[in-house]
Every structure is written in structure tokens, then in C-alpha cells.
Scaffold this motif. Structure first.
Motif, PDB file in Angstrom:
ATOM      1  N   TYR A 111       0.842  -1.193   0.000  1.00  0.00           N
ATOM      2  CA  TYR A 111       0.000   0.000   0.000  1.00  0.00           C
ATOM      3  C   TYR A 111       0.882   1.251   0.000  1.00  0.00           C
ATOM      4  CZ  TYR A 111      -3.560  -3.330   1.498  1.00  0.00           C
ATOM      5  OH  TYR A 111      -4.411  -4.406   1.576  1.00  0.00           O
ATOM      6  N   SER A 112       0.376   2.303  -0.628  1.00  0.00           N
ATOM      7  CA  SER A 112       1.066   3.594  -0.595  1.00  0.00           C
ATOM      8  C   SER A 112       0.111   4.637  -0.029  1.00  0.00           C
ATOM      9  CB  SER A 112       1.546   3.994  -1.995  1.00  0.00           C
ATOM     10  OG  SER A 112       0.461   4.101  -2.896  1.00  0.00           O
ATOM     11  N   PHE A 113       0.688   5.686   0.566  1.00  0.00           N
ATOM     12  CA  PHE A 113      -0.103   6.678   1.284  1.00  0.00           C
ATOM     13  C   PHE A 113       0.402   8.079   0.965  1.00  0.00           C
ATOM     14  CE2 PHE A 113       0.405   2.798   3.724  1.00  0.00           C
ATOM     15  CZ  PHE A 113      -0.895   2.444   4.037  1.00  0.00           C
ATOM     16  N   ALA A 114      -0.540   8.999   0.804  1.00  0.00           N
ATOM     17  CA  ALA A 114      -0.200  10.408   0.627  1.00  0.00           C
ATOM     18  C   ALA A 114      -1.262  11.248   1.312  1.00  0.00           C
ATOM     19  CB  ALA A 114      -0.109  10.777  -0.847  1.00  0.00           C
ATOM     20  N   ALA A 115      -0.841  12.394   1.830  1.00  0.00           N
ATOM     21  CA  ALA A 115      -1.757  13.355   2.446  1.00  0.00           C
ATOM     22  C   ALA A 115      -1.542  14.716   1.803  1.00  0.00           C
ATOM     23  CB  ALA A 115      -1.526  13.435   3.949  1.00  0.00           C
ATOM     24  N   HIS A 116      -2.617  15.464   1.669  1.00  0.00           N
ATOM     25  CA  HIS A 116      -2.551  16.797   1.062  1.00  0.00           C
ATOM     26  C   HIS A 116      -3.218  17.843   1.952  1.00  0.00           C
ATOM     27  CE1 HIS A 116      -1.568  14.885  -2.848  1.00  0.00           C
ATOM     28  NE2 HIS A 116      -1.071  16.077  -3.159  1.00  0.00           N
ATOM     29  N   ARG A 117      -2.697  19.042   1.870  1.00  0.00           N
ATOM     30  CA  ARG A 117      -3.384  20.221   2.386  1.00  0.00           C
ATOM     31  C   ARG A 117      -3.564  21.190   1.232  1.00  0.00           C
ATOM     32  NH1 ARG A 117      -0.019  23.902   6.069  1.00  0.00           N
ATOM     33  NH2 ARG A 117       0.719  24.577   4.025  1.00  0.00           N
ATOM     34  N   ALA A 118      -4.789  21.565   0.978  1.00  0.00           N
ATOM     35  CA  ALA A 118      -5.084  22.511  -0.099  1.00  0.00           C
ATOM     36  C   ALA A 118      -5.422  23.869   0.493  1.00  0.00           C
ATOM     37  CB  ALA A 118      -6.251  22.014  -0.938  1.00  0.00           C
ATOM     38  N   VAL A 119      -4.910  24.898  -0.141  1.00  0.00           N
ATOM     39  CA  VAL A 119      -5.266  26.269   0.194  1.00  0.00           C
ATOM     40  C   VAL A 119      -5.870  26.887  -1.061  1.00  0.00           C
ATOM     41  CG1 VAL A 119      -4.451  28.516   0.965  1.00  0.00           C
ATOM     42  CG2 VAL A 119      -3.393  26.433   1.868  1.00  0.00           C
ATOM     43  N   VAL A 120      -7.107  27.368  -0.951  1.00  0.00           N
ATOM     44  CA  VAL A 120      -7.795  27.929  -2.110  1.00  0.00           C
ATOM     45  C   VAL A 120      -8.315  29.315  -1.777  1.00  0.00           C
ATOM     46  CG1 VAL A 120      -8.529  25.613  -2.828  1.00  0.00           C
ATOM     47  CG2 VAL A 120     -10.113  27.066  -1.541  1.00  0.00           C
ATOM     48  N   VAL A 131     -12.477  29.765  -8.672  1.00  0.00           N
ATOM     49  CA  VAL A 131     -11.586  29.174  -7.678  1.00  0.00           C
ATOM     50  C   VAL A 131     -10.138  29.349  -8.120  1.00  0.00           C
ATOM     51  CG1 VAL A 131     -10.884  27.055  -6.504  1.00  0.00           C
ATOM     52  CG2 VAL A 131     -13.306  27.469  -6.995  1.00  0.00           C
ATOM     53  N   LYS A 132      -9.280  29.738  -7.205  1.00  0.00           N
ATOM     54  CA  LYS A 132      -7.840  29.759  -7.411  1.00  0.00           C
ATOM     55  C   LYS A 132      -7.212  28.850  -6.352  1.00  0.00           C
ATOM     56  CE  LYS A 132      -3.628  31.200  -8.589  1.00  0.00           C
ATOM     57  NZ  LYS A 132      -3.013  30.914  -9.907  1.00  0.00           N
ATOM     58  N   VAL A 133      -6.587  27.764  -6.790  1.00  0.00           N
ATOM     59  CA  VAL A 133      -5.873  26.902  -5.858  1.00  0.00           C
ATOM     60  C   VAL A 133      -4.491  27.502  -5.660  1.00  0.00           C
ATOM     61  CG1 VAL A 133      -5.061  24.568  -5.370  1.00  0.00           C
ATOM     62  CG2 VAL A 133      -7.181  24.895  -6.652  1.00  0.00           C
ATOM     63  N   VAL A 134      -4.240  27.974  -4.463  1.00  0.00           N
ATOM     64  CA  VAL A 134      -3.009  28.696  -4.162  1.00  0.00           C
ATOM     65  C   VAL A 134      -1.863  27.733  -3.872  1.00  0.00           C
ATOM     66  CG1 VAL A 134      -1.933  30.344  -2.563  1.00  0.00           C
ATOM     67  CG2 VAL A 134      -4.324  30.642  -3.264  1.00  0.00           C
ATOM     68  N   GLU A 135      -2.185  26.645  -3.167  1.00  0.00           N
ATOM     69  CA  GLU A 135      -1.146  25.691  -2.795  1.00  0.00           C
ATOM     70  C   GLU A 135      -1.767  24.313  -2.588  1.00  0.00           C
ATOM     71  OE1 GLU A 135       2.275  26.262   0.338  1.00  0.00           O
ATOM     72  OE2 GLU A 135       0.647  25.133   1.295  1.00  0.00           O
ATOM     73  N   LEU A 136      -0.992  23.284  -2.950  1.00  0.00           N
ATOM     74  CA  LEU A 136      -1.375  21.900  -2.662  1.00  0.00           C
ATOM     75  C   LEU A 136      -0.149  21.214  -2.068  1.00  0.00           C
ATOM     76  CD1 LEU A 136      -3.616  20.506  -5.552  1.00  0.00           C
ATOM     77  CD2 LEU A 136      -3.977  20.224  -3.106  1.00  0.00           C
ATOM     78  N   ALA A 137      -0.005  21.321  -0.763  1.00  0.00           N
ATOM     79  CA  ALA A 137       1.138  20.716  -0.084  1.00  0.00           C
ATOM     80  C   ALA A 137       0.891  19.220   0.089  1.00  0.00           C
ATOM     81  CB  ALA A 137       1.348  21.379   1.277  1.00  0.00           C
ATOM     82  N   GLY A 197       3.205  15.797 -10.316  1.00  0.00           N
ATOM     83  CA  GLY A 197       2.372  15.493 -11.473  1.00  0.00           C
ATOM     84  C   GLY A 197       1.052  14.867 -11.085  1.00  0.00           C
ATOM     85  N   GLY A 198       1.086  13.885 -10.171  1.00  0.00           N
ATOM     86  CA  GLY A 198      -0.156  13.270  -9.715  1.00  0.00           C
ATOM     87  C   GLY A 198      -1.055  14.250  -9.000  1.00  0.00           C
ATOM     88  N   THR A 199      -0.443  15.142  -8.235  1.00  0.00           N
ATOM     89  CA  THR A 199      -1.208  16.171  -7.537  1.00  0.00           C
ATOM     90  C   THR A 199      -1.931  17.083  -8.527  1.00  0.00           C
ATOM     91  OG1 THR A 199       0.290  16.160  -5.632  1.00  0.00           O
ATOM     92  CG2 THR A 199      -0.989  18.176  -6.004  1.00  0.00           C
ATOM     93  N   THR A 200      -1.262  17.431  -9.602  1.00  0.00           N
ATOM     94  CA  THR A 200      -1.861  18.329 -10.592  1.00  0.00           C
ATOM     95  C   THR A 200      -3.031  17.648 -11.301  1.00  0.00           C
ATOM     96  OG1 THR A 200       0.285  19.394 -10.911  1.00  0.00           O
ATOM     97  CG2 THR A 200      -1.372  19.772 -12.595  1.00  0.00           C
ATOM     98  N   GLN A 201      -2.922  16.348 -11.581  1.00  0.00           N
ATOM     99  CA  GLN A 201      -4.067  15.656 -12.184  1.00  0.00           C
ATOM    100  C   GLN A 201      -5.256  15.623 -11.231  1.00  0.00           C
ATOM    101  OE1 GLN A 201      -2.250  11.927 -13.767  1.00  0.00           O
ATOM    102  NE2 GLN A 201      -3.034  12.663 -15.720  1.00  0.00           N
ATOM    103  N   LEU A 207      -0.586  28.205 -15.490  1.00  0.00           N
ATOM    104  CA  LEU A 207      -1.236  29.285 -14.746  1.00  0.00           C
ATOM    105  C   LEU A 207      -2.226  28.759 -13.721  1.00  0.00           C
ATOM    106  CD1 LEU A 207      -1.852  31.881 -17.603  1.00  0.00           C
ATOM    107  CD2 LEU A 207      -0.087  31.933 -15.823  1.00  0.00           C
ATOM    108  N   ASP A 208      -2.699  27.527 -13.901  1.00  0.00           N
ATOM    109  CA  ASP A 208      -3.633  26.926 -12.945  1.00  0.00           C
ATOM    110  C   ASP A 208      -2.921  26.125 -11.866  1.00  0.00           C
ATOM    111  OD1 ASP A 208      -6.098  27.629 -14.444  1.00  0.00           O
ATOM    112  OD2 ASP A 208      -5.247  26.270 -15.939  1.00  0.00           O
ATOM    113  N   THR A 209      -1.663  25.789 -12.109  1.00  0.00           N
ATOM    114  CA  THR A 209      -0.946  24.901 -11.209  1.00  0.00           C
ATOM    115  C   THR A 209      -0.394  25.682 -10.032  1.00  0.00           C
ATOM    116  OG1 THR A 209      -0.331  23.525 -13.096  1.00  0.00           O
ATOM    117  CG2 THR A 209       0.882  23.180 -11.056  1.00  0.00           C
ATOM    118  N   PRO A 210      -0.731  25.286  -8.808  1.00  0.00           N
ATOM    119  CA  PRO A 210      -0.286  26.041  -7.639  1.00  0.00           C
ATOM    120  C   PRO A 210       1.112  25.637  -7.203  1.00  0.00           C
ATOM    121  CG  PRO A 210      -1.599  24.182  -6.940  1.00  0.00           C
ATOM    122  CD  PRO A 210      -1.578  24.137  -8.453  1.00  0.00           C
ATOM    123  N   ALA A 211       1.595  26.257  -6.160  1.00  0.00           N
ATOM    124  CA  ALA A 211       2.797  25.775  -5.488  1.00  0.00           C
ATOM    125  C   ALA A 211       2.496  24.391  -4.912  1.00  0.00           C
ATOM    126  CB  ALA A 211       3.198  26.736  -4.373  1.00  0.00           C
TER     127      ALA A 211
END
Length: 793
Positions: A651-660, A669-675, A695-699, A732-736
Motif C-alpha cells: 500500500y502507498s499513502f499520501a496526504a494533502h493540504r489545499a489552500v484555495v 476558484v484559485k488553488v493557491v497551494e497543494l502541499a 504530477g499526480g497532484t496536478t491531475q 497558470l492553474d498549477t499552484p505551489a
């Protein structure tokens, strides 16, 4: 005769390039960014013809008649073929169920289905000739959803099913059904202090790779064919192509051509059989290149889904039970729908420890476009729903959403809903802690001394707002994805490694059938060879079917499985080299008799660093070669009634925090960051690992706010088959996307690594939705979110 543009061997090696664990640059990177890389669509051959496919303009109809006379009479046309012209008894293909006709026979089942193929001396001639083929259709009722698919009097998309799933489904229009039942949900419901429910809808996403389907088929003197093609799985293609051509597998020789992205969309066949048929019919090389419109019809998409969930918890935030029903629309043909169902079901409650679960997942046959593999493979849809439920539960309990997730997070030793014990690190709570601890981006970044920087605002360069009505939101999500093929599939890979002296320098050659689709496998294979063989120069042989199967470049498996095969082959080569050295030099130094020798810097050295011999001297005029397979530990199918079974490898695991930031008046909507924080086990190439995560985050971002194939619910016709109307994120749509990589080794895997590419696609979408909910207070149970969902229009 080799086709111009077919890929050649890639040789890597310089003082700056290293082994496992180092950030090594990709050998194809500069060629790609400068436009010099040869993709499959760039191939050319002397006396080449062009192939064209005639596709159905309707979603479900009987084929009354096909008249090819006018097309055949067109100057420059060499062949026109329909189903009746197929050369073998085998006329259908498919990844799991052979239900897809090479060319439509009797009826068409979806908009864009191939009906006839043409070969001509110019692509425009081929297109004009295809347009002259007259097909008379008689419309049939269109099946587009569960209600129309499973009604007692529903028209069957496929009559007379005999596949292995047919006996386990309640209706012939259900491809596959997988229940998972564990514990006592009824009793658990009585213990729950809070119960939340939700119904969620997930749209149909396209892989949107930039290189359209293409390939070149060259007839051979032995009556066979050489196919140069962009694909994800050479040997699976071969096993489906050869029977339809009526040829033995050894007469269908396949070589990987340059691939412009894949993401699951090249796991199924597209133009492969059609090009081979036309080449064998005309005796000339035939090239087929889809345009963008055709590409939307030429490959499978991500399954749209309807997901119904119930979560219960005690007042202190402990989950009591989860019930869910996941309905996936598989479209007209099975593709990999059964495996997608298995993933959606087995991973349907997410990375949480819950003793009592009742899960049902199924995939439908409909007259919508066929759906199959796409990055995340069933787990993406489920993650969107269960993470929305966790936020809803946190709100009802008055808890911090991250704290609720951590309180219920699975860990090593957790028992999955399938009964399988997680026997490697599962740092879910730690990933959430890490991603929450990352610094937040500054607020109101659009404010500058010169005024508003519209690029930083919702709506961007459309200049629709200068900050009025813009609200910030923050959201979290975490996901779980299996690595490798599951449920008893014999998942293995093969590698051939050769070590020889060339111009006074030791050179290793690595030959596999791995499809390099942009994931960086060619870089990693060279790193492994350098690490195991201690040489600087490594040649990556072009991938083809002249070596054993490497399986598919999907399921985050290639570094794990083919990397394991390369490592095994290198180890065997090393032992052969050392044995040669012992025979030649052993009598002169007692250290040759020990097992503590290694190859390093082109020399044979002892554990203490003493140089025993130059590797070139050991090799002499000989070459040492080994071909090895690597299999991961066995899995087993899930029980068709209870869903119990050790179905997954890792199994693989990932966690995200989005700031919009959301303009609540305009619905922008403007996605400012996807940590992101992700455990990768071992980062074989840290630079590549971060690239995969970003790349996976952007998809996932694309699925959250813009990407969806729209299908007319009454006709089954695709409404937006172009990048004008199907939107994907631009720069232009891709955040930090800051990334925190955790490395907790899995002792079962080569180097302890863990598959990387898919997990970030899961949690990025629900994190963005959670942030938009935080900004707006809206429920938002559908992805992607559109402006009208935010403004009530």
C-alpha cells in the motif's frame, strides 16, 4: 528495415550521474524539452501508407449495411476493411474479458466505435475515403445509467455473457460486483453516537496525454509484422494482437516507440490491430496517427461514479462502522473494470481502522464511452467520497478534521476490511501531522504596490475580480492506494543485463520490455545497474518483445517489479563476473576466495576497499549476461461473497493540504497551494519522486475544478472531445506544490521502495474540495466543482 524515428538505445554515464538514492537527470529530458525526442507519431518509412478509422456517430444501433464501394474507388486508396474482412476466427480482444470487436459487427455499442478502416497514400486521402463509406444504422435504446442498465426489461449491452464474472452478478449489464463484509455493522450502528450520510458523484476524467495514439506497422518477409507503437504494455498488446491476425506470437514483433504520456489510457489497445491488418493486407508499411478528436474516442477514460456512504462514530471521534455502495460506469466494454471494482471496494473506507464494514462496489455495462485504467484506478473515486464523509463527521462532532483522521488512522498491523494484515509501515497519522505543520502561504498574495496582480486571483488573466468577495479556505485529505497487480494476478517482470568491455571501459546493457511513458524508469534502471555493478556507463536497450514481459507501466509497479528484476539480473551478473575473476586471479590473492567482494568504480574490490583487479581485465573479451524474473509475493482473489482475502501486495499513502481562494460571487476558484506529504519507502531518484508527486497532484487538481468528459444522457454522445472544451490545468492553474518525502522501508520490496505515482492523485482532489467547502460553507458532493455549484445559478 528499421523505421525512421524508432527509438534507439540510450547510454547514460558521466561523473555527475550516480546510483540508487541520488537525483540523476533523465537521459531523455533535454530531447523532450527541446522538441528533438522522436515520438511514435514522428515515425516514417519508405513507401508508407496512412491508416484511417471510420467511427460510429451514434452510441447504440444495429448496423443494417456497409457500402465501401465509393471509398475503394478513390484514387490513392489501397484497402478498405470491415469486420467481414478479418483474417482469423478470433475477432475480439480485451484486457480481462475479450468482449471488444476489432471492428463493429452487428451493432455499435458506443459513440466513436471503430466500424471500418482505410489505407491510402496520403492522410487526407484516407480521411476522405473513410467519409465515403456508407453505413446504415437502426437506432437501439441507449443505456446510460444504473436505472436503465438494470431494469427488468433493460436492453442487454452484451448478449450471452460467458466470462468468469457473469455468474456473480445480479444482472447481465453488471460487469462485476464485489461485496466486502466484515464484522457486525448492525450492532456497530447501535453503538454510534453520530451517523452521517452522503451521496457523491464523480465525473468521467480523461487521461489527456499530449501525444495522441500512433504507431507504424511494417510487414515482414516471413509473413509477420513489426509494430512500433506507443503503449503501456507490450506483451499484453502482443497476446491480444496475434490471435486476431491469425499469426503465432513470434511473428508479431513489437518495439516501444516514443510515448507522449499514458496515465492508464494506453493500457488497452487502440490502433495496434488496425495498423497491422492494413499492413498485412496491402503489403506496405502503414502508419496511423489519431488527431485530438479521435484520441478522445480512441482510449478508455476514468470511470464516473455514484457513491453512497454512511459513517458512524462515538462522541470521542472513534469510527464505529462504514457502509458504502459504489457504482462505476464501465461503458460499452469491460476493459479493466473488474480490477477497478476490486480496488474501489477493498480501499473503499480509506486509510482508517474500522472493524465493522459493509461495502458493495460494481461496474456497469452501458452505451457510454468505455472506461478503464487511469492513475489511481478505482481508489480515486472512493477517496473523494470517504474524505468528504470524514469532514462531515468532524463538523458534526465539533472536532478538528485532521485530529479526527489521526485518531482513526491505520498503522502497521491494522486489519483491512478484506481481512488482510498491513505488514509494512503505514504512517497515515504522521503524514497528516507533517502536511499540517507546513507553513501556510501568505494571504492576499494578489496585493502589490502597483495594484492587484490578476494572475494570483480567481479567474486569473480573465481579469474578472480584483479581490472583492474572495474568501480563503483550507482543506485536508489522505488516501490509500495499492501497489502492483492484485487479486491473484501473476505479477512479474523480466530483465536481461549484459556486462562487457567496450573501448577499454566496462559497459552494462539493460534490456527490458518496460514501457517508458514519462515515469523515468530508464533513469532508475541505469541507477540500479550502477549501484549493483559498480560501472559508470549503462546502455538502456530499446524496449521490445524480444525479451520477457515487464508487465504494464501502471499500478505504480514498474520500479518495484521491473526494478526488482534488473536488480536480480545485476546480482547474477556480478556473481558470474566474480567467479570469472576467481578462476583467473584467485591463486594470486587469498581475498578472491571470500564472498566479501564487490564491483565499484569499474574495479573488483574487497570489503575493506582493497582493489583486486580492474573489471576490464576480469572480463577480457567475454561478455557476461543474465536474464532474471522478479515476482512479488503471491496474492489471492477476494471472496466473491464476503470480499475476504489477501488481495494486495503493498500500500502507498499520501496526504494533502489545499489552500484555495474563492470568489463566492462569480464562482471562481484559485488553488493557491497543494502541499503533500508522502511515504515512498526509499527514494531511488529523489528528483524524479518529487516530480511524480507533483504530477499526480496536478491531475487531482484538474479533477477537482475543471476536468470532465460530458456525455449526453439521452443519446450517449460525447459533447466535448477537444482541449477547447475539455479543460486541463495549465501552468497558470498549477499552484505551489511543496513536497515532504518520508522514507520508511518496506522489507518486502527491492531497496525498501514503495510505489509513488498514483497515491498523490487520490488525496489532492478531496483536499481541494474540502478547502472550497471551508471557504464557502457549501456541501459540494460532486467533482469537478463548476462555477454554478458555488453561486447557486
Amino acid at each position: 528495415m528499421a523505421a525512421n524515428g524508432a527509438p534507439g538505445a540510450i547510454t547514460q554515464g558521466s561523473p555527475t550521474q550516480g546510483g540508487v538514492g541520488e537525483s540523476t537527470l533523465r537521459p531523455d529530458g533535454a530531447l523532450k524539452v527541446t522538441g528533438e525526442f522522436a515520438y511514435s507519431s514522428d515515425m516514417w518509412h519508405e513507401n508508407m501508407l496512412w491508416g484511417q478509422i471510420l467511427r460510429s456517430p451514434v452510441a447504440h444501433a444495429e448496423i443494417v449495411s456497409i457500402d465501401t464501394g465509393e471509398a475503394l474507388a478513390t484514387p490513392g486508396v489501397y484497402a478498405v476493411m470491415t469486420y467481414d474482412d478479418l483474417p482469423a476466427e478470433v475477432t475480439h480482444y480485451g484486457l480481462e474479458i475479450q468482449d471488444t470487436p476489432v471492428l463493429a459487427h452487428g451493432k455499435v455499442r458506443h459513440h466513436g466505435e471503430p466500424v471500418a478502416i482505410v489505407a491510402a497514400d496520403h492522410p487526407e486521402t484516407a480521411r476522405r475515403a473513410a467519409a465515403k463509406i456508407r453505413v446504415e444504422y437502426r437506432d437501439l435504446p441507449v443505456i446510460t445509467d444504473e436505472a436503465s442498465a438494470t431494469a427488468p426489461d433493460a436492453v442487454l449491452v452484451h448478449d450471452g455473457r460467458t466470462d468468469g464474472h457473469a455468474r456473480h452478478v445480479p444482472h447481465p449489464n453488471i460487469v462485476h460486483r464485489q461485496p466486502i463484509i466484515r464484522g457486525d455493522v448492525a450492532a456497530a450502528r447501535r453503538r454510534a453516537d453520530v451517523i452521517v450520510t452522503g451521496e457523491y458523484h464523480f465525473g468521467m476524467q480523461d487521461q489527456a496525454f499530449l501525444g495522441p495514439e500512433s504507431g507504424l506497422a511494417v510487414p515482414a518477409q516471413d509473413g509477420g509484422v513489426d509494430l512500433y507503437v506507443a503503449t503501456q504494455w507490450l506483451h499484453s498488446d502482443l497476446s491480444q494482437i496475434a490471435p486476431v491476425l491469425g499469426l503465432p506470437p513470434e511473428k508479431v514483433r513489437m518495439t516501444l516507440a516514443g510515448v507522449g504520456g499514458a496515465f492508464g489510457g494506453r493500457e488497452d489497445l487502440s490502433m495496434q490491430i488496425h495498423a497491422c491488418l492494413l499492413a498485412l493486407r496491402t503489403g506496405k508499411p502503414v502508419k496511423i496517427v489519431y488527431n485530438r478528436f479521435e484520441s478522445f474516442f480512441g482510449h478508455v477514460h476514468r470511470h464516473p461514479a455514484k457513491l453512497s456512504y454512511e459513517h458512524g462514530a462515538t462522541k470521542d471521534g472513534r469510527l464505529t462502522h462504514v457502509m458504502c455502495r459504489i457504482v462505476l460506469d464501465g461503458g460499452a466494454y469491460a476493459s479493466s473494470s473488474p480490477a477497478v471494482v476490486g480496488n474501489a471496494a477493498s480501499l473503499g473506507i480509506g486509510p482508517y481502522a474500522v472493524d465493522d464494514v459493509d461495502i458493495e462496489a460494481l461496474a456497469l455495462y452501458t452505451n457510454n464511452p468505455p472506461c478503464g485504467a487511469m492513475r489511481g484506478f478505482g481508489a480515486v473515486q472512493a477517496c473523494f467520497a470517504y474524505e468528504a464523509q470524514m469532514d462531515k463527521l468532524a463538523t458534526r462532532l465539533g472536532m478538528d478534521p485532521v485530529e479526527l483522521r489521526q485518531r482513526n488512522a491505520m498503522d502497521q498491523g491494522t486489519v483491512m476490511p478484506t481481512g488482510q494484515v498491513v505488514d509494512s509501515p503505514a504512517p497515515v497519522a504522521e503524514l497528516l501531522r507533517r502536511v499540517k505543520a507546513m507553513p501556510l502561504p501568505p494571504e492576499r498574495q494578489w496585493e502589490t504596490t502597483e495594484g492587484a496582480d490578476v494572475r494570483q486571483l480567481p479567474g486569473g488573466l480573465s481579469n474578472t475580480t480584483h479581490g472583492e468577495g474572495v474568501v480563503r479556505g483550507v482543506g485536508y485529505a489522505v488516501g490509500i492506494k495499492n501497489v502492483g497487480f492484485s487479486e491473484g494476478f501473476d505479477d512479474y517482470s523480466t530483465a536481461r543485463v549484459r556486462l562487457e568491455a567496450v573501448a577499454g571501459e566496462p559497459v552494462a546493457t539493460v534490456h527490458t520490455a518496460m514501457a517508458e511513458v514519462g515515469q523515468g524508469g530508464v533513469t532508475v534502471h541505469a541507477q540500479i545497474a550502477r549501484t549493483e555493478l559498480g560501472v559508470a556507463r549503462v546502455t538502456i536497450h530499446p524496449a521490445d518483445t524480444r525479451v520477457g514481459s515487464a508487465g504494464s507501466t501502471s499500478a505504480s509497479r514498474q520500479t518495484y517489479v521491473t526494478g526488482g528484476a534488473v536488480k536480480n539480473a545485476c546480482e547474477l551478473v556480478r556473481e558470474k563476473v566474480l567467479e570469472t575473476g576467481r578462476r583467473r586471479f584467485g591463486p594470486y590473492h587469498p581475498a578472491w576466495a571470500t564472498a566479501e567482494l564487490r564491483l565499484e568504480g569499474g574495479k573488483v574490490v574487497t570489503a575493506g576497499g582493497e582493489v583486486l583487479a580492474d573489471l576490464v581485465d576480469v572480463l577480457g573479451d567475454e561478455a557476461v549476461e543474465a536474464e532474471e524474473e522478479w515476482r512479488h509475493r503471491p496474492t489471492e482473489p477476494f471472496d466473491p461473497r464476503t470480499g475476504q482475502g489477501n488481495g494486495h501486495v503493498q500500500y502507498s499513502f499520501a496526504a494533502h493540504r489545499a489552500v484555495v481562494e474563492v470568489d463566492t460571487e462569480l464562482g471562481l476558484v484559485k488553488v493557491v497551494e497543494l502541499a503533500c506529504a508522502q511515504d515512498v519507502g526509499k527514494a531511488l531518484n529523489p528528483l524524479s519522486v518529487v516530480g511524480q508527486i507533483q504530477g499526480g497532484t496536478t491531475q487531482g487538481l484538474g479533477m477537482a475544478v475543471m476536468e470532465e468528459i460530458l456525455v449526453d444522457p439521452t443519446t450517449g454522445r460525447v459533447r466535448n472531445p477537444s482541449f477547447t472544451d475539455y479543460l486541463i490545468p495549465t501552468i497558470l492553474d498549477t499552484p505551489a506544490i511543496p513536497v515532504d518525502v518520508l522514507e520508511l522501508a518496506d522489507r518486502h520490496a527491492p531497496y525498501g521502495l514503495r510505489g509513488v505515482g498514483e497515491a498523490p492523485t487520490l488525496s489532492s482532489t478531496p483536499a481541494v474540495l474540502a478547502a472550497i467547502r471551508d471557504a464557502t460553507g457549501l456541501e459540494l458532493n460532486r467533482a469537478p466543482v463548476r462555477p454554478e455549484h458555488l453561486t447557486g445559478m
